[in-house]
Write a protein that holds these residues in place. Structure first.
Motif, PDB file in Angstrom:
ATOM      1  N   THR A 176       0.850  -1.191   0.000  1.00 47.17           N
ATOM      2  CA  THR A 176       0.000   0.000   0.000  1.00 47.17           C
ATOM      3  C   THR A 176       0.884   1.238   0.000  1.00 47.17           C
ATOM      4  N   ILE A 177       0.374   2.314  -0.566  1.00 51.03           N
ATOM      5  CA  ILE A 177       1.061   3.597  -0.517  1.00 51.03           C
ATOM      6  C   ILE A 177       0.020   4.692  -0.345  1.00 51.03           C
ATOM      7  N   VAL A 178       0.311   5.607   0.561  1.00 56.41           N
ATOM      8  CA  VAL A 178      -0.535   6.774   0.777  1.00 56.41           C
ATOM      9  C   VAL A 178       0.354   8.003   0.624  1.00 56.41           C
ATOM     10  N   THR A 179      -0.018   8.910  -0.271  1.00 61.60           N
ATOM     11  CA  THR A 179       0.764  10.116  -0.511  1.00 61.60           C
ATOM     12  C   THR A 179      -0.054  11.344  -0.110  1.00 61.60           C
ATOM     13  N   TYR A 180       0.568  12.165   0.736  1.00 60.18           N
ATOM     14  CA  TYR A 180      -0.049  13.396   1.211  1.00 60.18           C
ATOM     15  C   TYR A 180       0.621  14.602   0.561  1.00 60.18           C
ATOM     16  N   GLN A 181      -0.082  15.704   0.503  1.00 60.44           N
ATOM     17  CA  GLN A 181       0.563  16.974   0.198  1.00 60.44           C
ATOM     18  C   GLN A 181       1.401  17.372   1.412  1.00 60.44           C
ATOM     19  N   ARG A 182       2.615  17.855   1.159  1.00 60.86           N
ATOM     20  CA  ARG A 182       3.451  18.250   2.294  1.00 60.86           C
ATOM     21  C   ARG A 182       2.998  19.608   2.826  1.00 60.86           C
ATOM     22  N   PRO A 192       0.763  16.217   8.056  1.00 63.03           N
ATOM     23  CA  PRO A 192       0.134  16.019   6.733  1.00 63.03           C
ATOM     24  C   PRO A 192      -1.265  15.431   6.879  1.00 63.03           C
ATOM     25  N   THR A 193      -2.237  16.030   6.231  1.00 60.43           N
ATOM     26  CA  THR A 193      -3.623  15.545   6.304  1.00 60.43           C
ATOM     27  C   THR A 193      -4.297  15.456   4.939  1.00 60.43           C
ATOM     28  N   VAL A 194      -3.807  16.193   3.940  1.00 59.26           N
ATOM     29  CA  VAL A 194      -4.447  16.211   2.632  1.00 59.26           C
ATOM     30  C   VAL A 194      -3.905  15.052   1.788  1.00 59.26           C
ATOM     31  N   ILE A 195      -4.730  14.050   1.549  1.00 59.54           N
ATOM     32  CA  ILE A 195      -4.303  12.855   0.813  1.00 59.54           C
ATOM     33  C   ILE A 195      -4.473  13.085  -0.688  1.00 59.54           C
ATOM     34  N   ASP A 196      -3.392  12.868  -1.413  1.00 56.63           N
ATOM     35  CA  ASP A 196      -3.408  13.027  -2.864  1.00 56.63           C
ATOM     36  C   ASP A 196      -3.637  11.691  -3.558  1.00 56.63           C
ATOM     37  N   LEU A 197      -2.998  10.630  -3.036  1.00 52.01           N
ATOM     38  CA  LEU A 197      -3.027   9.327  -3.725  1.00 52.01           C
ATOM     39  C   LEU A 197      -3.085   8.193  -2.711  1.00 52.01           C
ATOM     40  N   ILE A 198      -3.844   7.147  -3.059  1.00 51.57           N
ATOM     41  CA  ILE A 198      -3.840   5.893  -2.311  1.00 51.57           C
ATOM     42  C   ILE A 198      -3.668   4.764  -3.316  1.00 51.57           C
TER      43      ILE A 198
END
Length: 215
Positions: free
Chosen positions: A188-194, A201-207
């Motif tokens: 799994t990968i979760v990418t947030y805006q820095r 970090p709270t704003v998720i860009d990609l899962i």
């Protein structure tokens, strides 16, 4: 249950993975197929990564106990080369090496690491009974941005799960791999805006989700 060293031993080999990525901010979905080879780092390869340290043992703001790190078995790692093709026909090939240095071998880390607020996806229990191993991982090449980069990792033996958190200049990536069988891993990968310095970090860009099988 795989201990810290056994986890990396089991990672070696040829793998195939299918993934699906959800781009939450764009409302888009993309699938990809990847073939990659992972090999355990030998002593010379580990030294290639460690030798970038200054005589004082400083590497990316991290001062290591190089005498202990040089023993090699304390710092597992792997070399990876992979080829990915998306369902849209886009192709990416890359090779990199990653070395995992437990906190027990870290003498000092500067304030850039002290002030990092981990996103929810990267938070785990660190109670003594949890047996979680934490430390820094050092890569000679980043995924999202070019050049060597350091990140944080945790390894949970009871779950056979390695988690890597990387703070890039524009994003924060939490990448997790978990053995559920000797030849099968969940990824799994979760990418947030820095966010600005000091903020979580709270704003998720990609899962992204994937199933990896060893051939």
């Amino acid at each position: 249950m795989l201990n810290f060293q056994d986890f990396f031993t089991n990672c070696a080999g040829f793998w195939k993975t299918e993934r699906i990525y959800h781009f939450l901010l764009k409302g888009d979905i993309e699938r990809s197929y990847t073939e990659f080879r992972a090999d355990s780092l030998d002593a010379a390869q580990k030294q290639q990564i460690l030798k970038t340290a200054s005589p004082s043992g400083e590497l990316a703001g991290i001062r290591l106990d190089l005498d202990q790190a040089a023993l090699g078995h304390n710092c597992p790692g792997f070399a990876i080369s992979f080829d990915t093709e998306s369902e849209r026909g886009e192709k990416v090939s890359m090779s990199l090496k990653a070395l995992f240095v437990p906190d027990a071998l870290v003498l000092h880390a500067d304030e850039r690491y002290q002030g990092l607020a981990l996103p929810a996806a990267a938070q785990v229990s660190t109670a003594p009974e949890s047996e979680v191993i934490q430390g820094f991982y050092l890569r000679d090449e980043g995924y999202s941005e070019a050049g060597a980069i350091a990140g944080r990792f945790t390894y949970q033996p009871i779950r056979q799960t390695l988690e890597m958190t990387t703070f890039y200049s524009r994003s924060v990536a939490v990448d997790q791999m978990r053995f559920i069988a000797p030849d099968v891993r969940m990824r799994t990968i979760v990418t947030y805006q820095r966010p600005p310095a000091g903020e979580t970090p709270t704003v998720i860009d990609l899962i992204g989700f994937g199933v990896e099988r060893k051939s």
